[in-house]
Design a protein around this motif. Structure first.
Motif, short mmCIF file in Angstrom:
data_model
loop_
_atom_site.label_atom_id
_atom_site.label_comp_id
_atom_site.label_asym_id
_atom_site.label_seq_id
_atom_site.Cartn_x
_atom_site.Cartn_y
_atom_site.Cartn_z
N LEU A 169 35.28 43.14 28.45
CA LEU A 169 36.56 42.81 27.84
C LEU A 169 36.76 43.62 26.57
CD1 LEU A 169 36.41 38.90 28.04
CD2 LEU A 169 37.53 40.44 29.63
N PHE A 170 38.00 44.04 26.34
CA PHE A 170 38.39 44.70 25.09
C PHE A 170 39.60 43.96 24.56
CE2 PHE A 170 41.02 47.96 22.92
CZ PHE A 170 40.21 48.11 21.81
N ASP A 171 39.48 43.39 23.38
CA ASP A 171 40.54 42.58 22.77
C ASP A 171 41.01 41.47 23.71
OD1 ASP A 171 40.49 43.95 20.38
OD2 ASP A 171 42.19 45.23 20.87
N GLY A 172 40.06 40.85 24.42
CA GLY A 172 40.39 39.74 25.30
C GLY A 172 40.95 40.13 26.65
N THR A 173 41.11 41.41 26.90
CA THR A 173 41.66 41.90 28.17
C THR A 173 40.56 42.55 28.98
OG1 THR A 173 43.77 42.31 27.07
CG2 THR A 173 43.42 43.37 29.20
#
Length: 97
Positions: A64-68
């Motif tokens: 995940l990156f920034d919750g995505t």
């Protein structure tokens, strides 16, 4: 004649040129691994390297990156990643009805 100085091209603020490489931290809350990759490199290489180093199965974790969720075909340029950003690794959970 005016006493005001004329604006010169050197006075304009310009963004510093972006480096071709980024330093990315990958963490699973127990371990932190740092990678240096190009902005255009697919993140699959980084994901595979992290899994190999930590002894994890690629299909059993999610990045995940920034919750995505990050796809293996994504690259840092597509995700607008900056130097020093962090990818989080979580255990895949299957369930629900």
């Amino acid at each position: 004649m005016s006493n005001q100085p004329s604006p010169s091209p050197g006075n304009q603020e310009e963004a510093p040129p972006q480096s071709e490489h980024l330093n990315i931290k990958v963490t699973d809350n127990n371990n932190e691994v740092f990678f240096k990759i190009k902005r255009t490199t697919q993140l699959k290489k980084l994901m595979d390297a992290f899994c190999d180093r930590q002894g994890k199965q690629f299909h059993s974790v999610r990045f995940l990156f920034d919750g995505t969720r990050v796809n293996p075909t994504d690259n840092p340029e597509m995700l607008d990643m900056q130097d020093g950003d962090t990818l989080e690794v979580h255990q895949e959970q299957i369930g629900g009805c």
